[in-house]
Motif scaffolding. Structure first.
Motif, mmCIF file in Angstrom:
data_model
loop_
_atom_site.group_PDB
_atom_site.id
_atom_site.type_symbol
_atom_site.label_atom_id
_atom_site.label_comp_id
_atom_site.label_asym_id
_atom_site.label_seq_id
_atom_site.Cartn_x
_atom_site.Cartn_y
_atom_site.Cartn_z
ATOM 1 N N LEU A 129 0.845 -1.190 0.000
ATOM 2 C CA LEU A 129 0.000 0.000 0.000
ATOM 3 C C LEU A 129 0.879 1.237 0.000
ATOM 4 C CD1 LEU A 129 -1.440 -2.157 2.329
ATOM 5 C CD2 LEU A 129 -3.303 -0.681 1.595
ATOM 6 N N ARG A 137 1.950 3.213 -7.308
ATOM 7 C CA ARG A 137 1.070 2.113 -6.953
ATOM 8 C C ARG A 137 1.750 0.752 -7.113
ATOM 9 N NH1 ARG A 137 -0.928 5.357 -4.530
ATOM 10 N NH2 ARG A 137 -3.044 6.251 -4.617
ATOM 11 N N ARG A 138 3.094 0.735 -7.328
ATOM 12 C CA ARG A 138 3.831 -0.521 -7.434
ATOM 13 C C ARG A 138 5.169 -0.377 -6.713
ATOM 14 N NH1 ARG A 138 5.053 -2.984 -12.868
ATOM 15 N NH2 ARG A 138 6.378 -1.129 -12.954
ATOM 16 N N ARG A 196 -3.477 -9.018 2.948
ATOM 17 C CA ARG A 196 -4.748 -8.642 2.326
ATOM 18 C C ARG A 196 -5.934 -9.070 3.178
ATOM 19 N NH1 ARG A 196 -8.844 -10.230 -1.094
ATOM 20 N NH2 ARG A 196 -9.463 -8.683 -2.648
ATOM 21 N N ARG A 208 -9.235 1.340 -0.866
ATOM 22 C CA ARG A 208 -8.028 2.001 -1.337
ATOM 23 C C ARG A 208 -7.269 1.047 -2.254
ATOM 24 N NH1 ARG A 208 -4.957 3.948 3.519
ATOM 25 N NH2 ARG A 208 -3.256 4.233 2.041
ATOM 26 N N PRO A 209 -6.537 1.585 -3.216
ATOM 27 C CA PRO A 209 -5.790 0.723 -4.137
ATOM 28 C C PRO A 209 -4.600 0.069 -3.448
ATOM 29 C CG PRO A 209 -5.296 3.035 -4.566
ATOM 30 C CD PRO A 209 -6.401 3.016 -3.560
ATOM 31 N N TYR A 210 -4.225 -1.086 -3.937
ATOM 32 C CA TYR A 210 -3.045 -1.774 -3.420
ATOM 33 C C TYR A 210 -2.467 -2.653 -4.524
ATOM 34 C CZ TYR A 210 -6.494 -5.516 -2.764
ATOM 35 O OH TYR A 210 -7.490 -6.439 -2.960
ATOM 36 N N GLN A 211 -1.231 -3.075 -4.315
ATOM 37 C CA GLN A 211 -0.574 -3.988 -5.235
ATOM 38 C C GLN A 211 -0.589 -5.383 -4.617
ATOM 39 O OE1 GLN A 211 3.620 -3.333 -5.753
ATOM 40 N NE2 GLN A 211 3.805 -4.754 -7.483
#
Length: 340
Positions: A129, A137-138, A196, A208-211
């Protein structure tokens, strides 16, 4: 969950209801938001099995939760469970709820207690995150020397395999407070590694975005094999409390229980301590006939590691085969080197 005969289930429900006629069934848990969610989920499952059963969540602050420093300085992961175990043995709670990844492999369970159920396993992937305001984002896109937060020696070792330039530093606190620190930027973290499953349990997985970090090597992408017991909630009770143990058995998922057995047999044989970068993950093979276990042991910075895998119809045998192979490859030296 296992299928049970209706008559047997009804009889058990009556016995449990009688056992808790005058008092609620008390569920012991840590006090973090994620732990309370897990305990509430368990209470719901118990009440569903025994209609009308009253349950009570008993929050217990643990030594590990109140310690801001390195857990190794206090004695390790067992401090996430010690006070709850004491409450179970003293009769203050009837069921203890644990994340299995936090249950140490080198410390025996308190006498007279056992895990009666392993709930169906959740997603075992780790995720990366980033601060809400960050365009990154990575992990692969982080600048040289970026500061990454994690308290796991296992994650630290595996991240160093791919990005030895990263400054990976410890962060403590529950998941909610960690995310707040990440977004506020007070500690200067540019990324954070979390499970996760934990994000899902606090309602953040879709917020929220995550990798998503793969468990298998995929070119130059960061791959992270999970911790032993990752994604599994274990329910512990007193073995003498037959009605509760029988009730927990009905909640247990057989495949999850078998896979946890394989992973923890490996962990026990390795004598892994809280500071050991040990990873392990077991699954049932697609044909359903065997269990496939992968195990890895790293040195502190991930520059050295050993890897083993085994397939067997008996999960405990799979665990012992993997552990024996890892030890033949020098896992003991790697583990001993991380004790200090």
């Amino acid at each position: 969950m296992p299928t049970t005969d209706t008559t047997t289930t009804d009889a058990l429900a009556q016995v449990v209801a009688q056992r808790f006629t005058d008092t609620p069934l008390r569920v012991g848990t840590r006090t973090s938001p994620m732990a309370l969610w897990q305990a509430g989920h368990v209470a719901d499952l118990l009440a569903k099995r025994v209609p009308g059963l009253r349950t009570e969540l008993v929050g217990i602050e643990t030594t590990a939760d109140n310690w801001p420093g390195d857990l190794a300085e206090l004695g390790g992961k067992g401090l996430f469970t010690k006070e709850i175990d004491r409450g179970l043995m003293a009769g203050q709670v009837d069921v203890a709820v644990h994340c299995m990844k936090d249950v140490p492999g080198d410390v025996p369970l308190p006498p007279g207690t056992a895990f009666g159920a392993y709930l169906t396993r959740d997603d075992v992937h780790d995720v990366a995150l980033f601060p809400a305001a960050s365009p990154i984002r990575r992990l692969e896109d982080l600048p040289q020397g970026a500061k990454v937060a994690t308290s796991s020696v296992r994650r630290r070792a595996q991240l160093h395999q791919y990005r030895p330039d990263l400054r990976i530093e410890r962060i403590r606190g529950n998941v909610n407070s960690r995310l707040r620190k990440l977004d506020e930027g007070t500690d200067g973290f540019e990324a954070m590694i979390l499970a996760r499953a934990g994000l899902g349990r606090i309602g953040e997985a879709g917020q929220r975005p995550y990798q998503l970090l793969p468990m298998e090597h995929q070119g130059k992408k960061v791959a992270v094999l999970p911790a032993v017991g990752s994604g599994v909630i274990g329910l512990q009770a007193r073995t003498a409390d037959a009605p509760v143990m029988a009730l927990l058995d009905e909640l247990s998922d057989p495949d999850t229980a078998a896979c946890v057995t394989a992973e923890r047999v490996m962990l026990h044989m390795l004598l892994g301590h809280c500071n050991s970068p040990i990873a392990g993950h077991c699954v049932r093979t697609p044909d359903g006939r065997e269990f496939h276990l992968r195990g890895m042991v790293f040195n502190r910075d991930g520059s050295r590691f050993v890897h083993a895998a085994a397939w067997h119809k008996d999960p405990a045998t799979a665990g012992s085969l993997v552990a024996a192979d890892l030890l033949r490859q020098g896992a003991r030296d790697l583990i001993n080197a991380t004790k200090n």
